[in-house]
Design a protein around this motif. Structure first.
Motif, PDB file in Angstrom:
ATOM      1  N   TYR A 181       0.066  -4.284  50.093  1.00 26.34           N
ATOM      2  CA  TYR A 181       0.340  -3.605  48.892  1.00 26.34           C
ATOM      3  C   TYR A 181       0.241  -4.743  47.565  1.00 26.34           C
ATOM      4  O   TYR A 181       1.066  -5.927  47.958  1.00 26.34           O
ATOM      5  N   TYR A 182      -0.504  -4.433  46.722  1.00 24.45           N
ATOM      6  CA  TYR A 182      -0.508  -5.467  45.688  1.00 24.45           C
ATOM      7  C   TYR A 182      -0.085  -4.675  44.339  1.00 24.45           C
ATOM      8  O   TYR A 182      -0.732  -3.738  43.953  1.00 24.45           O
ATOM      9  N   HIS A 183       0.982  -4.890  43.959  1.00 24.64           N
ATOM     10  CA  HIS A 183       1.741  -3.918  42.634  1.00 24.64           C
ATOM     11  C   HIS A 183       0.732  -3.769  41.537  1.00 24.64           C
ATOM     12  O   HIS A 183      -0.011  -4.638  40.873  1.00 24.64           O
ATOM     13  N   ALA A 184       0.551  -2.721  41.236  1.00 26.39           N
ATOM     14  CA  ALA A 184      -0.309  -2.139  40.060  1.00 26.39           C
ATOM     15  C   ALA A 184      -1.795  -2.591  40.393  1.00 26.39           C
ATOM     16  O   ALA A 184      -2.520  -2.680  39.208  1.00 26.39           O
ATOM     17  N   ASP A 185      -2.060  -3.035  41.432  1.00 22.32           N
ATOM     18  CA  ASP A 185      -3.453  -3.664  41.686  1.00 22.32           C
ATOM     19  C   ASP A 185      -4.436  -2.927  42.866  1.00 22.32           C
ATOM     20  O   ASP A 185      -5.438  -2.486  42.559  1.00 22.32           O
ATOM     21  N   ALA A 186      -3.635  -2.957  44.005  1.00 19.20           N
ATOM     22  CA  ALA A 186      -4.683  -2.397  45.205  1.00 19.20           C
ATOM     23  C   ALA A 186      -3.724  -1.902  46.372  1.00 19.20           C
ATOM     24  O   ALA A 186      -2.345  -2.440  46.458  1.00 19.20           O
ATOM     25  N   ALA A 187      -4.092  -1.075  47.148  1.00 15.18           N
ATOM     26  CA  ALA A 187      -3.528  -0.866  48.649  1.00 15.18           C
ATOM     27  C   ALA A 187      -4.435  -0.810  49.544  1.00 15.18           C
ATOM     28  O   ALA A 187      -5.769  -0.327  49.385  1.00 15.18           O
ATOM     29  N   GLU A 188      -4.265  -1.750  50.709  1.00 19.26           N
ATOM     30  CA  GLU A 188      -5.492  -1.881  51.554  1.00 19.26           C
ATOM     31  C   GLU A 188      -5.067  -1.769  52.879  1.00 19.26           C
ATOM     32  O   GLU A 188      -3.789  -2.241  53.271  1.00 19.26           O
ATOM     33  N   ILE A 189      -5.853  -1.428  53.830  1.00 19.11           N
ATOM     34  CA  ILE A 189      -5.625  -1.393  55.219  1.00 19.11           C
ATOM     35  C   ILE A 189      -6.701  -2.507  55.789  1.00 19.11           C
ATOM     36  O   ILE A 189      -7.850  -2.528  55.489  1.00 19.11           O
TER      37      ILE A 189
ATOM     38  N   PHE B 254      -7.554   2.258  36.257  1.00 18.33           N
ATOM     39  CA  PHE B 254      -6.829   2.000  35.155  1.00 18.33           C
ATOM     40  C   PHE B 254      -6.835   0.429  35.088  1.00 18.33           C
ATOM     41  O   PHE B 254      -7.032  -0.250  36.020  1.00 18.33           O
ATOM     42  N   ASP B 255      -6.326  -0.108  33.932  1.00 16.53           N
ATOM     43  CA  ASP B 255      -6.303  -1.362  33.684  1.00 16.53           C
ATOM     44  C   ASP B 255      -5.022  -1.820  34.898  1.00 16.53           C
ATOM     45  O   ASP B 255      -3.968  -1.358  34.964  1.00 16.53           O
ATOM     46  N   ILE B 256      -5.592  -2.858  35.727  1.00 16.82           N
ATOM     47  CA  ILE B 256      -4.648  -3.541  36.581  1.00 16.82           C
ATOM     48  C   ILE B 256      -3.614  -4.209  35.907  1.00 16.82           C
ATOM     49  O   ILE B 256      -3.279  -4.584  34.868  1.00 16.82           O
ATOM     50  N   GLY B 257      -2.262  -3.672  36.385  1.00 21.05           N
ATOM     51  CA  GLY B 257      -0.817  -4.264  35.927  1.00 21.05           C
ATOM     52  C   GLY B 257      -0.256  -3.158  34.980  1.00 21.05           C
ATOM     53  O   GLY B 257       0.689  -3.043  34.475  1.00 21.05           O
ATOM     54  N   SER B 258      -1.169  -1.936  34.635  1.00 20.26           N
ATOM     55  CA  SER B 258      -0.587  -1.082  33.761  1.00 20.26           C
ATOM     56  C   SER B 258       0.149  -0.064  34.416  1.00 20.26           C
ATOM     57  O   SER B 258       0.225  -0.031  35.433  1.00 20.26           O
ATOM     58  N   PRO B 259       1.119   0.770  33.859  1.00 25.40           N
ATOM     59  CA  PRO B 259       1.822   1.623  34.312  1.00 25.40           C
ATOM     60  C   PRO B 259       1.144   2.877  35.172  1.00 25.40           C
ATOM     61  O   PRO B 259       1.528   3.346  36.068  1.00 25.40           O
ATOM     62  N   GLN B 260      -0.060   3.060  34.479  1.00 26.67           N
ATOM     63  CA  GLN B 260      -1.002   4.197  35.303  1.00 26.67           C
ATOM     64  C   GLN B 260      -1.361   3.649  36.367  1.00 26.67           C
ATOM     65  O   GLN B 260      -1.288   4.344  37.394  1.00 26.67           O
ATOM     66  N   ALA B 261      -1.799   2.284  36.521  1.00 26.79           N
ATOM     67  CA  ALA B 261      -2.143   1.487  37.576  1.00 26.79           C
ATOM     68  C   ALA B 261      -1.089   1.372  38.842  1.00 26.79           C
ATOM     69  O   ALA B 261      -1.167   1.797  39.948  1.00 26.79           O
ATOM     70  N   GLU B 262       0.049   1.272  38.281  1.00 23.52           N
ATOM     71  CA  GLU B 262       1.326   1.175  39.314  1.00 23.52           C
ATOM     72  C   GLU B 262       1.633   2.544  39.857  1.00 23.52           C
ATOM     73  O   GLU B 262       1.897   2.660  40.957  1.00 23.52           O
ATOM     74  N   ASP B 263       1.483   3.536  38.955  1.00 20.46           N
ATOM     75  CA  ASP B 263       1.912   4.834  39.575  1.00 20.46           C
ATOM     76  C   ASP B 263       0.840   5.193  40.639  1.00 20.46           C
ATOM     77  O   ASP B 263       0.967   5.706  41.709  1.00 20.46           O
TER      78      ASP B 263
ATOM     79  N   LEU C 246      -4.688  11.865  42.820  1.00 20.15           N
ATOM     80  CA  LEU C 246      -4.930  10.591  43.297  1.00 20.15           C
ATOM     81  C   LEU C 246      -6.314  10.270  43.425  1.00 20.15           C
ATOM     82  O   LEU C 246      -7.132   9.157  43.076  1.00 20.15           O
ATOM     83  N   ARG C 247      -7.402  11.256  43.750  1.00 23.33           N
ATOM     84  CA  ARG C 247      -8.953  10.986  44.008  1.00 23.33           C
ATOM     85  C   ARG C 247      -9.418  10.743  42.214  1.00 23.33           C
ATOM     86  O   ARG C 247     -10.277  10.050  42.432  1.00 23.33           O
ATOM     87  N   ARG C 248      -8.824  11.408  41.363  1.00 23.73           N
ATOM     88  CA  ARG C 248      -9.348  10.976  40.243  1.00 23.73           C
ATOM     89  C   ARG C 248      -8.767   9.709  39.634  1.00 23.73           C
ATOM     90  O   ARG C 248      -9.420   9.105  38.758  1.00 23.73           O
ATOM     91  N   GLY C 249      -7.761   9.230  39.999  1.00 24.20           N
ATOM     92  CA  GLY C 249      -7.270   7.849  39.808  1.00 24.20           C
ATOM     93  C   GLY C 249      -7.536   6.771  40.515  1.00 24.20           C
ATOM     94  O   GLY C 249      -7.236   5.607  40.062  1.00 24.20           O
ATOM     95  N   VAL C 250      -8.087   6.719  41.357  1.00 23.70           N
ATOM     96  CA  VAL C 250      -8.628   5.624  42.458  1.00 23.70           C
ATOM     97  C   VAL C 250      -9.888   5.433  42.798  1.00 23.70           C
ATOM     98  O   VAL C 250     -10.674   6.591  42.603  1.00 23.70           O
ATOM     99  N   HIS C 251     -10.512   4.383  43.032  1.00 18.64           N
ATOM    100  CA  HIS C 251     -11.991   4.421  43.831  1.00 18.64           C
ATOM    101  C   HIS C 251     -11.672   3.540  45.043  1.00 18.64           C
ATOM    102  O   HIS C 251     -10.733   2.753  45.158  1.00 18.64           O
TER     103      HIS C 251
ATOM    104  N   ILE D 147      -1.389   3.296  42.503  1.00 18.99           N
ATOM    105  CA  ILE D 147      -1.411   2.583  43.667  1.00 18.99           C
ATOM    106  C   ILE D 147      -0.393   2.724  44.425  1.00 18.99           C
ATOM    107  O   ILE D 147      -0.386   2.888  45.680  1.00 18.99           O
ATOM    108  N   ASP D 148       0.840   3.244  43.989  1.00 23.80           N
ATOM    109  CA  ASP D 148       1.993   3.323  44.635  1.00 23.80           C
ATOM    110  C   ASP D 148       1.680   4.667  45.509  1.00 23.80           C
ATOM    111  O   ASP D 148       2.191   5.071  46.737  1.00 23.80           O
ATOM    112  N   CYS D 149       1.148   5.865  44.960  1.00 26.16           N
ATOM    113  CA  CYS D 149       0.792   7.017  45.603  1.00 26.16           C
ATOM    114  C   CYS D 149      -0.030   6.722  46.708  1.00 26.16           C
ATOM    115  O   CYS D 149      -0.302   7.147  47.708  1.00 26.16           O
TER     116      CYS D 149
END
Length: 422
Positions: free
Chosen positions: A322-330, A228-237, A209-214, A239-241
């Motif tokens: 939760y923003y699908h394949a875009d962001a997770a936020e508190i 990853f590109d917003i909306g891509s399968p990698q971004a979805e994976d 997760l640390r390698r896949g998000v900022h 951000i869900d995690c």
């Protein structure tokens, strides 16, 4: 019916399509150092003036009707007139989301299109304040706002930026009110919870997760964005995690904060159950979050009613987005776009607002519902907005526009204000 009759005659008797082509050419012609190009622009400008002159001479209100026809087609003009007839007033402010609203990664190279920027400039010149309302950081928004609209307009005193979905408001040219940090008014329970999460969110994240998000460089909110590109399968994976991870951090922070409180003794065993409490609470509050938890085999295994009262009371004050394949936020529920817009309009001295709210997400929906509930404006959304946003917009005035074409809706809104002069 007189105004409707005027529009029918205008669009039946004049070549308004050609008129708009000349207007667009004159407005959007890029600055070039070429004599031949400038001659083309001057010829188009002369032809535009001549065609508007014909309309001006044909109607008592020809000046207004010529400007309407030069900006929007028949459907847009009648939509504008319907809106003005319904509400009996023009717009006195714009409240605009940016990403996937003014600009779209799917169709505009993630830049605000030039025609959109031009219409915003026209609103500004007409004395209509602009509130940019976004989840982005202040520095990001200031950068593209100045680049697109120009430093003079942004610092004119009639532009306000609500950033991080309402944690702060920046309105240049207003002295001590130029920057208002709304999160300064929160109490220790909320502030300390956020500090606990922020201190752990990257350092304790699993390696994948640390390698896949900022972590977005917010002043207050905690926002994970994909690498990853917003909306891509990698971004979805990722951000869900990330959503599951943020829920667990929040649950631990809230349980530690409420452990041993006077009204709710959780006990040491229950502190460890904090992640399950958070998963249960937010899954019950948001079906989309519940779906992610189910897909990730992270269902809480208990009901929202099982969450201890003290923990639930603190969860009530904290929003998980939760923003699908875009962001997770508190974020804080007390600091949302509605609160930010209210503060911005106050600084801009818009005391009786009737605004156009344009957005695509749940945070924008709150502003739309506020505008409807207070009879303070109308709402518009792109066709790829979230289902709840589209349901609201279609149930009100039906102002849905194509991806990347925010300019057409803004032109309709501008025509609405022009028609108020008839």
């Amino acid at each position: 019916m007189k105004r409707y009759d005027l529009l029918y005659r205008l669009y039946d008797e004049f070549d308004t399509d050609r008129l708009r082509e000349y207007q667009d050419f004159v407005d959007l012609f890029p600055p070039v150092d070429s004599r031949v190009a400038l001659e083309y622009w001057q010829d188009a400008s002369d032809e535009l003036a001549a065609r508007k002159g014909e309309i001006r001479e044909a109607f008592d209100d020809g000046e207004v009707l010529g400007e309407v026809a030069a900006r929007t087609d028949r459907d847009g003009a009648f939509t504008a007139l319907d809106l003005h007839s319904e509400y009996g007033r023009g717009l006195n402010a714009l409240v605009l989301d940016v990403d996937e609203t003014l600009r779209s990664a799917g169709g505009t190279d993630n830049e605000i299109p030039r025609d959109t920027l031009h219409v915003l400039t026209e609103f500004h010149e007409a004395g209509v304040p602009i509130v940019i309302c976004t989840g982005q950081t202040l520095e990001n928004v200031k950068g593209f706002a100045i680049q697109g609209l120009g430093n003079e307009l942004v610092h004119s005193g009639d532009v306000s930026i609500v950033y991080e979905a309402g944690t702060g408001v920046f309105t240049p040219g207003h002295g001590s009110n130029t920057k208002r940090l709304l999160y300064d008014d929160l109490d220790d329970d909320v502030v300390d919870t956020f500090e606990a999460i922020r201190g752990r969110v990257l350092t304790e994240a699993p390696a994948d997760l640390r390698r896949g998000v900022h972590l977005q460089g917010n002043e207050f909110n905690v926002t994970l964005k994909p690498n990853f590109d917003i909306g891509s399968p990698q971004a979805e994976d990722v951000i869900d995690c990330g959503l599951v991870y943020l829920l667990d951090l929040l649950g631990e922070a809230v349980a530690a904060r409420t452990d041993g409180s006077a009204d709710d003794h959780l006990g040491n065993a229950d502190v460890g159950a904090g992640p399950a409490f958070a998963r249960a609470y937010y899954a019950d509050a948001d079906p989309e979050i519940a779906g992610v938890l189910a897909d990730r085999d992270a269902a809480p295994g208990l009901d929202a009613d099982d969450v201890p009262p003290a923990a639930a009371a603190l969860f009530d004050r904290i929003d998980v987005a939760y923003y699908h394949a875009d962001a997770a936020e508190i974020g804080s529920r007390e600091l949302n776009k509605v609160a930010g817009v209210g503060a911005a309009l106050d600084v801009l001295d818009v005391s009786d607002p009737f605004v156009l709210v344009m957005g695509d997400s749940k945070s924008d929906l709150r502003v739309m519902r506020w505008a409807e509930g207070e009879d303070a404006g109308i709402a518009a959304a792109p066709q790829h907005a979230s289902v709840d946003v589209l349901d609201h917009v279609r149930a009100t005035d039906g102002l849905v526009f194509d991806r990347g074409d925010s300019a057409s809706l803004l032109r309709t809104a501008f025509a609405m204000n022009l028609l108020s002069d008839l």
